[in-house]
Design a protein around this motif. Structure first.
Motif, PDB file in Angstrom:
ATOM      1  N   VAL A  36      34.364  36.518  39.832  1.00  0.00           N
ATOM      2  CA  VAL A  36      35.333  36.952  40.841  1.00  0.00           C
ATOM      3  C   VAL A  36      34.873  36.525  42.232  1.00  0.00           C
ATOM      4  O   VAL A  36      35.692  36.156  43.082  1.00  0.00           O
ATOM      5  CB  VAL A  36      35.537  38.477  40.772  1.00  0.00           C
ATOM      6  CG1 VAL A  36      36.450  38.957  41.901  1.00  0.00           C
ATOM      7  CG2 VAL A  36      36.140  38.875  39.428  1.00  0.00           C
ATOM      8  N   TRP A  94      39.747  31.197  36.840  1.00  0.00           N
ATOM      9  CA  TRP A  94      40.386  32.389  36.293  1.00  0.00           C
ATOM     10  C   TRP A  94      40.461  32.296  34.769  1.00  0.00           C
ATOM     11  O   TRP A  94      40.260  33.282  34.060  1.00  0.00           O
ATOM     12  CB  TRP A  94      41.792  32.539  36.871  1.00  0.00           C
ATOM     13  CG  TRP A  94      42.115  33.950  37.221  1.00  0.00           C
ATOM     14  CD1 TRP A  94      42.197  35.013  36.376  1.00  0.00           C
ATOM     15  CD2 TRP A  94      42.367  34.462  38.523  1.00  0.00           C
ATOM     16  NE1 TRP A  94      42.489  36.157  37.066  1.00  0.00           N
ATOM     17  CE2 TRP A  94      42.603  35.848  38.387  1.00  0.00           C
ATOM     18  CE3 TRP A  94      42.430  33.898  39.791  1.00  0.00           C
ATOM     19  CZ2 TRP A  94      42.895  36.664  39.472  1.00  0.00           C
ATOM     20  CZ3 TRP A  94      42.726  34.715  40.865  1.00  0.00           C
ATOM     21  CH2 TRP A  94      42.954  36.076  40.704  1.00  0.00           C
ATOM     22  N   PHE A 188      44.979  40.813  35.277  1.00  0.00           N
ATOM     23  CA  PHE A 188      44.478  39.516  35.721  1.00  0.00           C
ATOM     24  C   PHE A 188      45.587  38.466  35.686  1.00  0.00           C
ATOM     25  O   PHE A 188      45.628  37.567  36.508  1.00  0.00           O
ATOM     26  CB  PHE A 188      43.328  39.045  34.823  1.00  0.00           C
ATOM     27  CG  PHE A 188      42.249  40.068  34.625  1.00  0.00           C
ATOM     28  CD1 PHE A 188      41.941  40.982  35.611  1.00  0.00           C
ATOM     29  CD2 PHE A 188      41.539  40.118  33.442  1.00  0.00           C
ATOM     30  CE1 PHE A 188      40.954  41.930  35.435  1.00  0.00           C
ATOM     31  CE2 PHE A 188      40.542  41.059  33.245  1.00  0.00           C
ATOM     32  CZ  PHE A 188      40.248  41.969  34.246  1.00  0.00           C
ATOM     33  N   THR A 222      42.271  42.154  40.628  1.00  0.00           N
ATOM     34  CA  THR A 222      41.358  41.842  39.531  1.00  0.00           C
ATOM     35  C   THR A 222      40.074  42.646  39.639  1.00  0.00           C
ATOM     36  O   THR A 222      39.602  43.230  38.658  1.00  0.00           O
ATOM     37  CB  THR A 222      41.019  40.344  39.529  1.00  0.00           C
ATOM     38  OG1 THR A 222      42.207  39.600  39.294  1.00  0.00           O
ATOM     39  CG2 THR A 222      40.012  40.017  38.439  1.00  0.00           C
ATOM     40  N   SER A 225      40.492  46.151  38.597  1.00  0.00           N
ATOM     41  CA  SER A 225      40.506  46.282  37.139  1.00  0.00           C
ATOM     42  C   SER A 225      39.092  46.217  36.573  1.00  0.00           C
ATOM     43  O   SER A 225      38.734  46.960  35.663  1.00  0.00           O
ATOM     44  CB  SER A 225      41.363  45.171  36.516  1.00  0.00           C
ATOM     45  OG  SER A 225      42.697  45.270  36.929  1.00  0.00           O
TER      46      SER A 225
END
Length: 355
Positions: A36, A94, A188, A222, A225
């Protein structure tokens, strides 16, 4: 000019603040944090690219930068190409994040990373070759504007392909045992789709304000999460933790989690060095739980006691040879015929606590 600066500075500030504020992101001390963090940095780079595109046209930089970076339509297309390359890179990263989140294998993710990079380079080189061949054999002029325009959309298409691919990977993974809702990857995928919708509108309007802002939104959602997952997942190994095992009995029973045997491995002070060994030896239908400080529980379907002992010996031998782990304490339990899943799980937890 002011609006351009505000629109590009906003996501830069958001992403920079997120990195500085969160210790995991700042230190990149977990696999998810490292991935990330990289996507966030790419988002910052995209913001800087489009910020520079505005500054080159409206400030003193105008007199020193090359023509393709300041005069239209070259400037729009050149900065657009740079932005699309960065955006495609973000989407590829990603994809790797999604692959890792599902398969929890660094080796697998590394192979995919090399493969994706080869794909990207091959597509870019292939486009250049085809364009030059068209110029040579079709008699077309070497038009920089058309070259940059098509090149920009090639990378836009690459990004869309990898976005769709990530959705497919997630859907295929759900045909097997599903993770609980708070561990699913919807959070995501949705930001990725949002980012590309905003980007498509930006291309139509010939404005690039939305791209970096979309990336910033995606990164924030993201990471939220990911941090929610840390309640039930060991961030350093990616395995479910003790909290998951204690609170998700009903879910595990309904979802078909293996609960025929439980094997406890204790190697204090070894960190996650035992992870790779356990991954290579675990049966097909099994789940590994991390209790921290080199302690792991492997749960699998019904197995004979001889098979369990063979598994333990294999793990110990491999750990001593490859992981330099000489001392591993092991205990195991076999579920009784009249024992419920909840009772068996409780017995395994007590076993891990030395009771």
């Amino acid at each position: 000019m002011f609006n351009v600066c505000v629109m590009q500075l906003t996501p830069i500030i958001i992403l920079t603040s997120l990195i500085l504020k969160d210790e995991h992101l700042r230190k990149k001390d977990t696999p998810e944090a490292g991935k990330v963090f990289l996507i966030a940095v790419i988002g910052i780079m995209i913001g800087l690219v489009y910020l520079m595109s505005g500054l080159c046209k409206f400030t003193a930089l105008y007199s020193v930068v090359p023509t393709v970076l300041k005069e239209e339509p070259y400037a729009y297309l050149t900065w657009g190409c740079i932005g699309e390359i960065l955006a495609a890179w973000a989407i590829i990263e990603w994809n790797l994040f999604v692959e890792y989140a599902i398969f929890r294998s660094s080796d697998y993710e590394a192979k995919k990373s090399r493969l994706f990079k080869i794909y990207g380079i091959a597509v870019a080189c292939g486009f250049v070759i085809v364009y030059l061949l068209a110029v040579r054999f079709l008699g077309a002029g070497l038009n920089l504007i058309s070259f940059l325009g098509v090149f920009m959309f090639v990378f836009f298409a690459i990004g869309i392909y990898f976005m769709i691919r990530s959705v497919v990977v997630v859907r295929l993974s759900r045909k097997t045992r599903q993770a609980p809702s708070f561990l699913r990857l919807d959070g995501f995928i949705i930001p990725i789709a949002l980012t590309y919708l905003l980007s498509f509108l930006s291309i139509i309007l010939q404005e690039w304000d939305a791209r970096s802002l979309g990336i910033a939104i995606a990164v924030v959602l993201t990471w939220r999460s990911v941090t929610n997952r840390y309640k039930y997942v060991d961030p350093y190994t990616g395995f479910f933790n003790r909290n998951f095992l204690q609170s998700m009995n009903d879910y595990m029973e309904k979802s078909g989690y293996p609960n025929g045997i439980g094997v406890l491995f204790k190697a204090p002070g070894t960190g996650d060095r035992l992870v790779h060994v356990l991954d290579s030896f675990k049966p097909a239908d099994s789940e590994i739980f991390s209790f921290g400080d080199g302690e792991f529980l492997l749960m699998a379907g019904p197995q004979k006691e001889s098979v369990i002992k063979l598994l333990i010996n294999g793990v110990k031998l491999t750990a001593s040879e490859e992981g330099d782990i000489q001392e591993i304490e092991t205990e195991y339990a076999i579920r009784n015929a009249d024992e419920t899943a909840e009772e068996f799980t409780a017995r395994l937890i007590k076993l891990s606590e030395g009771e």
